[in-house]
Design a protein around this motif. Sequence first.
Motif, PDB file in Angstrom:
ATOM      1  N   ARG A 120       0.843  -1.210   0.000  1.00  0.00           N
ATOM      2  CA  ARG A 120       0.000   0.000   0.000  1.00  0.00           C
ATOM      3  C   ARG A 120       0.872   1.252   0.000  1.00  0.00           C
ATOM      4  NH1 ARG A 120      -0.868   3.161   3.982  1.00  0.00           N
ATOM      5  NH2 ARG A 120      -0.514   1.659   5.649  1.00  0.00           N
ATOM      6  N   LYS A 121       1.877   1.254   0.837  1.00  0.00           N
ATOM      7  CA  LYS A 121       2.770   2.419   0.902  1.00  0.00           C
ATOM      8  C   LYS A 121       3.537   2.593  -0.403  1.00  0.00           C
ATOM      9  CE  LYS A 121       3.282   2.475   5.910  1.00  0.00           C
ATOM     10  NZ  LYS A 121       4.208   2.335   7.045  1.00  0.00           N
ATOM     11  N   CYS A 122       3.934   1.484  -1.008  1.00  0.00           N
ATOM     12  CA  CYS A 122       4.685   1.523  -2.265  1.00  0.00           C
ATOM     13  C   CYS A 122       3.867   2.156  -3.385  1.00  0.00           C
ATOM     14  CB  CYS A 122       5.108   0.108  -2.652  1.00  0.00           C
ATOM     15  SG  CYS A 122       6.109   0.005  -4.140  1.00  0.00           S
ATOM     16  N   ILE A 123       2.554   1.898  -3.397  1.00  0.00           N
ATOM     17  CA  ILE A 123       1.714   2.473  -4.453  1.00  0.00           C
ATOM     18  C   ILE A 123       1.135   3.830  -4.055  1.00  0.00           C
ATOM     19  CG2 ILE A 123       1.191   0.231  -5.495  1.00  0.00           C
ATOM     20  CD1 ILE A 123      -1.649   0.447  -4.247  1.00  0.00           C
ATOM     21  N   GLY A 124       1.562   4.337  -2.898  1.00  0.00           N
ATOM     22  CA  GLY A 124       1.195   5.689  -2.498  1.00  0.00           C
ATOM     23  C   GLY A 124      -0.227   5.849  -1.987  1.00  0.00           C
ATOM     24  N   LYS A 125      -0.798   4.795  -1.454  1.00  0.00           N
ATOM     25  CA  LYS A 125      -2.165   4.862  -0.918  1.00  0.00           C
ATOM     26  C   LYS A 125      -2.123   4.968   0.603  1.00  0.00           C
ATOM     27  CE  LYS A 125      -4.492   4.144  -4.783  1.00  0.00           C
ATOM     28  NZ  LYS A 125      -5.496   5.036  -5.292  1.00  0.00           N
ATOM     29  N   THR A 126      -3.146   5.580   1.154  1.00  0.00           N
ATOM     30  CA  THR A 126      -3.275   5.673   2.612  1.00  0.00           C
ATOM     31  C   THR A 126      -4.273   4.627   3.091  1.00  0.00           C
ATOM     32  OG1 THR A 126      -5.132   7.216   2.517  1.00  0.00           O
ATOM     33  CG2 THR A 126      -2.895   8.179   2.515  1.00  0.00           C
ATOM     34  N   GLN A 127      -4.243   4.371   4.394  1.00  0.00           N
ATOM     35  CA  GLN A 127      -5.235   3.466   4.967  1.00  0.00           C
ATOM     36  C   GLN A 127      -6.638   4.029   4.758  1.00  0.00           C
ATOM     37  OE1 GLN A 127      -4.072   2.832   9.066  1.00  0.00           O
ATOM     38  NE2 GLN A 127      -2.878   1.024   8.513  1.00  0.00           N
ATOM     39  N   LYS A 172     -12.381  -9.178   2.168  1.00  0.00           N
ATOM     40  CA  LYS A 172     -12.698  -8.055   1.288  1.00  0.00           C
ATOM     41  C   LYS A 172     -11.527  -7.071   1.219  1.00  0.00           C
ATOM     42  CE  LYS A 172     -16.271  -4.615   0.342  1.00  0.00           C
ATOM     43  NZ  LYS A 172     -17.540  -4.042   0.811  1.00  0.00           N
ATOM     44  N   ILE A 173     -10.868  -6.848   2.339  1.00  0.00           N
ATOM     45  CA  ILE A 173      -9.710  -5.952   2.331  1.00  0.00           C
ATOM     46  C   ILE A 173      -8.570  -6.599   1.539  1.00  0.00           C
ATOM     47  CG2 ILE A 173      -7.974  -4.781   3.746  1.00  0.00           C
ATOM     48  CD1 ILE A 173     -10.150  -4.525   5.940  1.00  0.00           C
ATOM     49  N   LEU A 174      -8.326  -7.887   1.739  1.00  0.00           N
ATOM     50  CA  LEU A 174      -7.284  -8.584   0.980  1.00  0.00           C
ATOM     51  C   LEU A 174      -7.566  -8.519  -0.517  1.00  0.00           C
ATOM     52  CD1 LEU A 174      -4.742 -10.296   0.751  1.00  0.00           C
ATOM     53  CD2 LEU A 174      -6.157 -12.318   1.205  1.00  0.00           C
ATOM     54  N   ILE A 175      -8.818  -8.679  -0.905  1.00  0.00           N
ATOM     55  CA  ILE A 175      -9.180  -8.605  -2.323  1.00  0.00           C
ATOM     56  C   ILE A 175      -8.851  -7.227  -2.892  1.00  0.00           C
ATOM     57  CG2 ILE A 175     -11.153  -8.584  -3.924  1.00  0.00           C
ATOM     58  CD1 ILE A 175     -12.287 -10.915  -2.151  1.00  0.00           C
ATOM     59  N   TRP A 176      -9.039  -6.150  -2.112  1.00  0.00           N
ATOM     60  CA  TRP A 176      -8.669  -4.809  -2.572  1.00  0.00           C
ATOM     61  C   TRP A 176      -7.193  -4.774  -2.947  1.00  0.00           C
ATOM     62  CZ3 TRP A 176      -5.055  -1.167  -1.517  1.00  0.00           C
ATOM     63  CH2 TRP A 176      -5.233   0.084  -2.096  1.00  0.00           C
ATOM     64  N   TYR A 177      -6.347  -5.326  -2.076  1.00  0.00           N
ATOM     65  CA  TYR A 177      -4.909  -5.330  -2.356  1.00  0.00           C
ATOM     66  C   TYR A 177      -4.613  -6.113  -3.632  1.00  0.00           C
ATOM     67  CZ  TYR A 177      -3.873  -3.150   2.099  1.00  0.00           C
ATOM     68  OH  TYR A 177      -3.792  -2.251   3.130  1.00  0.00           O
ATOM     69  N   ILE A 178      -5.236  -7.264  -3.796  1.00  0.00           N
ATOM     70  CA  ILE A 178      -5.008  -8.086  -4.987  1.00  0.00           C
ATOM     71  C   ILE A 178      -5.468  -7.356  -6.242  1.00  0.00           C
ATOM     72  CG2 ILE A 178      -5.702 -10.220  -6.141  1.00  0.00           C
ATOM     73  CD1 ILE A 178      -5.777 -11.498  -3.272  1.00  0.00           C
ATOM     74  N   LEU A 179      -6.638  -6.741  -6.189  1.00  0.00           N
ATOM     75  CA  LEU A 179      -7.142  -6.008  -7.350  1.00  0.00           C
ATOM     76  C   LEU A 179      -6.277  -4.803  -7.702  1.00  0.00           C
ATOM     77  CD1 LEU A 179     -10.997  -6.079  -6.692  1.00  0.00           C
ATOM     78  CD2 LEU A 179      -9.717  -7.353  -8.446  1.00  0.00           C
ATOM     79  N   ASN A 180      -5.530  -4.297  -6.736  1.00  0.00           N
ATOM     80  CA  ASN A 180      -4.661  -3.152  -6.971  1.00  0.00           C
ATOM     81  C   ASN A 180      -3.221  -3.557  -7.262  1.00  0.00           C
ATOM     82  OD1 ASN A 180      -6.047  -0.349  -6.550  1.00  0.00           O
ATOM     83  ND2 ASN A 180      -7.070  -1.806  -5.202  1.00  0.00           N
ATOM     84  N   GLY A 181      -2.977  -4.857  -7.457  1.00  0.00           N
ATOM     85  CA  GLY A 181      -1.672  -5.312  -7.930  1.00  0.00           C
ATOM     86  C   GLY A 181      -0.835  -6.105  -6.968  1.00  0.00           C
ATOM     87  N   TYR A 182      -1.286  -6.312  -5.740  1.00  0.00           N
ATOM     88  CA  TYR A 182      -0.501  -7.098  -4.781  1.00  0.00           C
ATOM     89  C   TYR A 182      -0.448  -8.547  -5.225  1.00  0.00           C
ATOM     90  CZ  TYR A 182       0.637  -9.645  -0.485  1.00  0.00           C
ATOM     91  OH  TYR A 182       1.200 -10.479   0.439  1.00  0.00           O
ATOM     92  N   MET A 183       0.746  -9.107  -5.265  1.00  0.00           N
ATOM     93  CA  MET A 183       0.939 -10.505  -5.647  1.00  0.00           C
ATOM     94  C   MET A 183       1.430 -11.279  -4.441  1.00  0.00           C
ATOM     95  SD  MET A 183       0.327 -10.526  -8.950  1.00  0.00           S
ATOM     96  CE  MET A 183       1.292 -11.188 -10.242  1.00  0.00           C
TER      97      MET A 183
END
Length: 64
Positions: free
Chosen positions: A19-26, A52-63
Amino acid sequence: MLITDEVLCKIGKDCQAFRKCIGKTQKEVATDTCYTVENVSRFERGLNNNAKILIWYILNGYMM
């Protein structure tokens, strides 16, 4: 597969770093997922296993 506290903590820390790497805040994650900042914080600290929170990370590119 049993998800242990250790695994939840590792996933949470990895998601926080991502999250920090992609410049997003909590707050941005919370808004996008319709959860509170506290829920996102607890997820990133491995204190809840909210899919649901984990899915957000995956949809935003977390592998994983």
